[in-house]
Design a protein around this motif. Structure first.
Motif, PDB file in Angstrom:
ATOM      1  N   VAL A   1       5.045   5.249  -3.438  1.00  0.00           N
ATOM      2  CA  VAL A   1       4.851   6.666  -3.141  1.00  0.00           C
ATOM      3  C   VAL A   1       3.387   7.056  -3.306  1.00  0.00           C
ATOM      4  N   SER A   2       2.760   6.600  -4.405  1.00  0.00           N
ATOM      5  CA  SER A   2       1.345   6.897  -4.609  1.00  0.00           C
ATOM      6  C   SER A   2       0.748   5.907  -5.589  1.00  0.00           C
ATOM      7  N   VAL A   3      -0.573   5.812  -5.535  1.00  0.00           N
ATOM      8  CA  VAL A   3      -1.323   4.985  -6.474  1.00  0.00           C
ATOM      9  C   VAL A   3      -2.431   5.872  -7.032  1.00  0.00           C
ATOM     10  N   GLU A   4      -2.410   6.082  -8.347  1.00  0.00           N
ATOM     11  CA  GLU A   4      -3.392   6.941  -9.010  1.00  0.00           C
ATOM     12  C   GLU A   4      -3.974   6.184 -10.194  1.00  0.00           C
ATOM     13  N   GLY A   5      -5.172   5.656 -10.030  1.00  0.00           N
ATOM     14  CA  GLY A   5      -5.777   4.854 -11.094  1.00  0.00           C
ATOM     15  C   GLY A   5      -4.958   3.600 -11.325  1.00  0.00           C
ATOM     16  N   GLU A   6      -4.504   3.426 -12.567  1.00  0.00           N
ATOM     17  CA  GLU A   6      -3.693   2.257 -12.904  1.00  0.00           C
ATOM     18  C   GLU A   6      -2.193   2.536 -12.815  1.00  0.00           C
TER      19      GLU A   6
ATOM     20  N   LYS B   1       0.849  -1.190   0.000  1.00  0.00           N
ATOM     21  CA  LYS B   1       0.000   0.000   0.000  1.00  0.00           C
ATOM     22  C   LYS B   1       0.882   1.237   0.000  1.00  0.00           C
ATOM     23  N   LYS B   2       0.262   2.392  -0.275  1.00  0.00           N
ATOM     24  CA  LYS B   2       0.993   3.663  -0.261  1.00  0.00           C
ATOM     25  C   LYS B   2       1.763   3.795   1.061  1.00  0.00           C
ATOM     26  N   GLY B   3       3.042   4.145   0.929  1.00  0.00           N
ATOM     27  CA  GLY B   3       3.905   4.319   2.098  1.00  0.00           C
ATOM     28  C   GLY B   3       4.634   3.056   2.533  1.00  0.00           C
ATOM     29  N   GLN B   4       4.204   1.905   2.037  1.00  0.00           N
ATOM     30  CA  GLN B   4       4.880   0.659   2.382  1.00  0.00           C
ATOM     31  C   GLN B   4       6.051   0.427   1.427  1.00  0.00           C
ATOM     32  N   SER B   5       6.965  -0.427   1.848  1.00  0.00           N
ATOM     33  CA  SER B   5       8.154  -0.655   1.026  1.00  0.00           C
ATOM     34  C   SER B   5       8.565  -2.110   1.063  1.00  0.00           C
TER      35      SER B   5
END
Length: 83
Positions: free
Chosen positions: A23-28, A7-11
């Motif tokens: 860093v981010s997820v925007e659509g696909e 998820k966002k922020g995980q590594s």
């Protein structure tokens, strides 16, 4: 191939010194950040493929082959022992 869900922020960590962060997820589209030592080369796959193709084309170029052969003959002449 290892497939992980993040998820966002995980590594994830590779070889204890390379960290890949979502860093981010925007659509696909997923944006990732990569923390790695400076000596680690990081390329997008399409860029690396383009570099490889350019290198192949440069090597196969008749002008390049002619220039390399010319340089090789100059080096050979200079490296021959004097009689």
């Amino acid at each position: 191939m290892l497939i992980l869900s993040r998820k966002k922020g995980q590594s994830i960590i590779i070889d204890e010194n390379i960290e890949i962060v979502v860093v981010s997820v925007e659509g696909e589209q997923v944006k990732i950040g990569i923390n790695a030592p400076p000596q680690v080369k990081i390329f997008r796959s399409e860029v690396l493929e383009s570099i490889r193709e350019s290198n192949k084309a440069a090597i196969a170029s008749p002008q390049q082959l002619s220039a390399i052969k010319g340089l090789a003959s100059i080096v050979d002449k200079k490296n021959k022992p004097m009689e």
